[in-house]
Design an enzyme around this catalytic site. Structure first.
Site, PDB file in Angstrom:
ATOM      1  N   PHE A 151      86.971  33.224  71.848  1.00  0.00           N
ATOM      2  CA  PHE A 151      87.010  31.869  71.287  1.00  0.00           C
ATOM      3  C   PHE A 151      85.955  30.949  71.902  1.00  0.00           C
ATOM      4  CE2 PHE A 151      91.247  32.084  73.708  1.00  0.00           C
ATOM      5  CZ  PHE A 151      90.751  31.583  74.904  1.00  0.00           C
ATOM      6  N   HIS A 167      96.809  25.652  77.972  1.00  0.00           N
ATOM      7  CA  HIS A 167      97.060  25.225  79.367  1.00  0.00           C
ATOM      8  C   HIS A 167      96.191  25.957  80.390  1.00  0.00           C
ATOM      9  CE1 HIS A 167     100.485  28.184  80.733  1.00  0.00           C
ATOM     10  NE2 HIS A 167      99.533  28.806  80.100  1.00  0.00           N
ATOM     11  N   ASP A 191      91.683  38.329  69.636  1.00  0.00           N
ATOM     12  CA  ASP A 191      91.652  38.374  71.107  1.00  0.00           C
ATOM     13  C   ASP A 191      90.397  39.129  71.528  1.00  0.00           C
ATOM     14  OD1 ASP A 191      92.470  38.589  73.951  1.00  0.00           O
ATOM     15  OD2 ASP A 191      94.493  38.175  73.215  1.00  0.00           O
TER      16      ASP A 191
HETATM   17  C1  SAM Z   1      98.353  33.749  78.689  1.00  0.00           C
HETATM   18  S1  SAM Z   1      97.977  34.965  77.480  1.00  0.00           S
HETATM   19  C2  SAM Z   1      98.912  34.386  76.089  1.00  0.00           C
HETATM   20  C3  SAM Z   1      99.356  35.495  75.207  1.00  0.00           C
HETATM   21  C4  SAM Z   1     100.214  35.126  73.987  1.00  0.00           C
HETATM   22  N1  SAM Z   1      99.554  34.193  73.109  1.00  0.00           N
HETATM   23  C5  SAM Z   1     101.576  34.619  74.376  1.00  0.00           C
HETATM   24  O1  SAM Z   1     101.832  33.419  74.262  1.00  0.00           O
HETATM   25  O2  SAM Z   1     102.414  35.431  74.823  1.00  0.00           O
HETATM   26  C6  SAM Z   1      96.299  34.508  77.106  1.00  0.00           C
HETATM   27  C7  SAM Z   1      95.631  35.388  76.067  1.00  0.00           C
HETATM   28  O3  SAM Z   1      94.344  34.826  75.770  1.00  0.00           O
HETATM   29  C8  SAM Z   1      93.415  35.885  75.659  1.00  0.00           C
HETATM   30  N2  SAM Z   1      92.056  35.392  75.917  1.00  0.00           N
HETATM   31  C9  SAM Z   1      91.533  35.031  77.123  1.00  0.00           C
HETATM   32  N3  SAM Z   1      90.255  34.621  76.948  1.00  0.00           N
HETATM   33  C10 SAM Z   1      89.983  34.752  75.620  1.00  0.00           C
HETATM   34  C11 SAM Z   1      88.807  34.496  74.829  1.00  0.00           C
HETATM   35  N4  SAM Z   1      87.708  34.025  75.391  1.00  0.00           N
HETATM   36  N5  SAM Z   1      88.875  34.715  73.486  1.00  0.00           N
HETATM   37  C12 SAM Z   1      90.019  35.192  72.915  1.00  0.00           C
HETATM   38  N6  SAM Z   1      91.153  35.449  73.617  1.00  0.00           N
HETATM   39  C13 SAM Z   1      91.127  35.232  74.957  1.00  0.00           C
HETATM   40  C14 SAM Z   1      93.875  36.890  76.688  1.00  0.00           C
HETATM   41  O4  SAM Z   1      93.366  38.174  76.434  1.00  0.00           O
HETATM   42  C15 SAM Z   1      95.399  36.806  76.521  1.00  0.00           C
HETATM   43  O5  SAM Z   1      95.852  37.699  75.532  1.00  0.00           O
END
Ligand code: SAM
Length: 336
Positions: free
Chosen positions: A227, A245, A199
Site C-alpha cells: 500500500f 494504528h 497484502d
Molecule cells: C496487524 S496485521 C492486520 C491483519 C488483519 N487485517 C487483521 O485485522 O487481523 C497487518 C497486516 O498488514 C500487512 N502489511 C504490512 N505492510 C503492508 C504493505 N506495505 N502493503 C500491504 N500490506 C501490508 C501485513 O502483512 C499484515 O497482514
C-alpha cells in the site's frame, strides 16, 4: 467503612503475575494436553514437565483464576479454555498470546524508556531485524503470525459480516488482509459478494490455503502489492483491520486517500480496530494498544472515532459514523 481502598492499585500493579501464569500455561501447551481429558497433578507434571516444587501452586493458581477446573483430584479445562486455548481446535486464539509471551512481555519491561524517548523497544531497537522483516524472511513464523491475527480478529470479523449493510454492495477488498479471515467471514455470510485480499506477496500462499479451506476459491482472490507503492485494488467497499494504528499520521491519511480513490461514488471505507472513545477515558484496551504501538513502531498510535471521521471527511467522504463491534473493537464507516 467507606472510603478508598488500595485493592485495585495492588491488583493492577501485580497484574503481571496472573498474566505470566496464563502465558506460561499456553507456552507449556497445558490446555491442549488437558483437552484430551482431565489429569492428576502427577500425570500433568510428567506430560508437560513441571518441577514438583511449584506444580501444585501453578495448577491451583489457574483454578483460582478460572482457567482450569479441579474435580476429584483431577484438573481439566473450563469450557472457555477448552474452546479457545486447545491448539487442535480452529477456535484457538492462543497464537497472539504465544507472541505476547515470546516478545511483548519482555519488551514492555522497557515501557518507561519508551515513554521518555518516544522510541520503540522491540527487536528493531535492540539491534535485531524489525518484526515484519524477520517474519517475512521465515515462512513458518509468518504463517503463525498471520494465523494469530485471525484468532484475534475473528469476533470482530463475524460482527462485521453481520452488521455492515452488505446487501448494498457487490465487492470488497481487505487491505493488509493477513490470512484473510475478514474477507472470508464477510464472503461466507454474504454469498452475493466477490472479495479480494490485498497484502505483501509473501502472504499470498498462506491466504490462498485459507480461502481454499473455506471453499471460497471461486469468489475470493489474492492481489499482491504494497500500500506504499501501489494503488489499492478497486472495489465497492475497502476494509482495513488493525492497519492504520501501525503508522504515523501522514501514512494514515495517505491510506485513507488511497481507499477513497479505490471506491466508486456510493462506495464505502470500513476501518476497524480498538477505536478509542471520543472522551479518551473508557476504552482502556484501545489506549493500552496505542502504548503497544509505541513499543512496536516508530510512529504508530491508536485514535478516537472522531479523529478517524475527521480524516475521512478531509479525504472527501461525505458522511461517516462509528459502530461498536465486540469488546474493545469498533468500526468507522465512511461513505463516498
Ligand atoms: C496487524 S496485521 C492486520 C491483519 C488483519 N487485517 C487483521 O485485522 O487481523 C497487518 C497486516 O498488514 C500487512 N502489511 C504490512 N505492510 C503492508 C504493505 N506495505 N502493503 C500491504 N500490506 C501490508 C501485513 O502483512 C499484515 O497482514
Amino acid at each position: 467503612m467507606d472510603g478508598p481502598t488500595p485493592e485495585r492499585i495492588l491488583q493492577v500493579g501485580l497484574g503481571f503475575w496472573s498474566s505470566k501464569v496464563l502465558l506460561s500455561a499456553i507456552e507449556l501447551e497445558l490446555f491442549t494436553v488437558l483437552a484430551q481429558g482431565p489429569e492428576t497433578l502427577a500425570g500433568i507434571s510428567t506430560r508437560i514437565g513441571l518441577h514438583p516444587r511449584s506444580a501444585r501452586d501453578f495448577m491451583d493458581t489457574l483454578v483460582a483464576l478460572d482457567f482450569l477446573e479441579r474435580r476429584d483430584g483431577r484438573y481439566g479445562n473450563t469450557p472457555a479454555t477448552d474452546l479457545f486455548l486447545d491448539k487442535n481446535k480452529p477456535s484457538y486464539v492462543g497464537g497472539i498470546l504465544e507472541m505476547a509471551n515470546a516478545r511483548l512481555y519482555g519488551f514492555w519491561a522497557d515501557l518507561t524508556t519508551a515513554l521518555r524517548t518516544g522510541k520503540p523497544q522491540n527487536e528493531a531497537s535492540k539491534g535485531g531485524d524489525d518484526l515484519f522483516k524477520a517474519l517475512y524472511a521465515d515462512p513458518d513464523r509468518l504463517r503463525s503470525f498471520l494465523k494469530a491475527m485471525s484468532g484475534l480478529s475473528r469476533g470482530a470479523n463475524l460482527a462485521i459480516a453481520r452488521q455492515f449493510p452488505w446487501k448494498n454492495y457487490k465487492s470488497a477488498v481487505d487491505v493488509g488482509t493477513a490470512q484473510g479471515d475478514l474477507v472470508t467471514q464477510v464472503a461466507l455470510a454474504n454469498p452475493h459478494l466477490q472479495g479480494i485480499g490485498f497484502d505483501l506477496p509473501q502472504v499470498g500462499p498462506i491466504f490462498e490455503d485459507y480461502i481454499a479451506d473455506n471453499g471460497l476459491a471461486g469468489r475470493v482472490r489474492f492481489e499482491a502489492g504494497s500500500f506504499f507503492d501501489d494503488a489499492i485494488p478497486k472495489a465497492d467497499v475497502v476494509m482495513m483491520g488493525h492497519i492504520l494504528h501501525d503508522w504515523d499520521l501522514d501514512v494514515k491519511k495517505m491510506l485513507i486517500r488511497k481507499a477513497y480513490d479505490a471506491v466508486p461514488e456510493g462506495g464505502a471505507l470500513l476501518i476497524y480496530e480498538s477505536i478509542i472513545d471520543d472522551d479518551r477515558s473508557k476504552n482502556a484496551f484501545g489506549l493500552l494498544m496505542s502504548l503497544n504501538m509505541l513499543i512496536e513502531t516508530p510512529g504508530g498510535f491508536d485514535y478516537t472515532g472522531a479523529d478517524c471521521i475527521g480524516w475521512m471527511k478531509d479525504a472527501g467522504f461525505r458522511d461517516a459514523r462509528v459502530e461498536h463491534l465486540v469488546g474493545p473493537e469498533s468500526m468507522v464507516i465512511g461513505f463516498k
